[in-house]
Design an enzyme around this catalytic site. Structure first.
Site, PDB file in Angstrom:
ATOM      1  N   CYS A  37      -3.579  -3.628  11.284  1.00 25.14           N
ATOM      2  CA  CYS A  37      -3.749  -2.484  10.379  1.00 25.14           C
ATOM      3  C   CYS A  37      -2.905  -1.280  10.765  1.00 25.14           C
ATOM      4  O   CYS A  37      -2.186  -0.718   9.937  1.00 25.14           O
ATOM      5  CB  CYS A  37      -5.226  -2.109  10.242  1.00 25.14           C
ATOM      6  N   HIS A  89     -10.261   0.883  11.944  1.00 19.33           N
ATOM      7  CA  HIS A  89      -9.408   0.268  10.929  1.00 19.33           C
ATOM      8  C   HIS A  89      -8.782   1.353  10.072  1.00 19.33           C
ATOM      9  O   HIS A  89      -9.416   2.374   9.786  1.00 19.33           O
ATOM     10  CB  HIS A  89     -10.229  -0.687  10.052  1.00 19.33           C
ATOM     11  N   HIS A 101      -3.820  -2.502   3.017  1.00 18.52           N
ATOM     12  CA  HIS A 101      -4.007  -2.640   4.457  1.00 18.52           C
ATOM     13  C   HIS A 101      -3.774  -4.075   4.885  1.00 18.52           C
ATOM     14  O   HIS A 101      -3.631  -4.981   4.069  1.00 18.52           O
ATOM     15  CB  HIS A 101      -5.413  -2.184   4.851  1.00 18.52           C
TER      16      HIS A 101
END
Length: 143
Positions: A37, A89, A101
């Protein structure tokens, strides 16, 4: 200046969309190796805006400006608690409640809706990368 930042954000989102389908890879930071990510976010900002953000999601959160959810604009960063700790994240907001993402092992870069139950309950906050911040804040201009 504001129009220039808006154009950069649009370019960032368009560039990021070009990476849909690239596989997730822990520690990955290129199309050749795949992305995790934060590697994905870092690569998009470096390639499009010319800024090198910190490597880890939590560091990216710390190095950027806090904004409220209702201030989100395409190109802003969105953070989630997916590993039982804040800012574990990160993705790039693309507009209309959606973000792009690199989600997890076995998955690929994709667009998802932040309003689904999973992402809504894990939302940690939104951040904006501003040119008013600099190397002392954890990022630098690309060389």
């Amino acid at each position: 200046m504001r129009q220039q930042m808006s154009l950069r954000a649009s370019d960032l989102v368009v560039t990021a969309m070009g990476f849909l389908g690239v596989p997730y890879r822990r520690g990955g930071n290129s199309v050749e190796t795949g992305f995790d990510c934060s590697g994905f976010v870092r690569a998009m900002y470096e390639q499009t805006v010319g800024l090198v953000l910190p490597r880890r999601a939590a560091e990216q959160a710390q190095a950027t400006e806090t904004i409220s959810r209702d201030e989100l604009k395409p190109g802003d960063l969105v953070f989630f608690n997916t590993m039982r700790h804040a800012f574990s994240h990160v993705g790039i907001y693309v507009g209309d409640g959606k973000f792009i993402h690199s989600p997890r092992s076995g998955a690929q870069v994709r667009v998802e809706d932040m309003r689904t139950a999973y992402w809504h309950t894990r939302f940690n906050g939104a951040r904006r990368v501003t040119t008013a911040r600099g190397a002392g804040d954890g990022w630098q201009a690309a060389q």
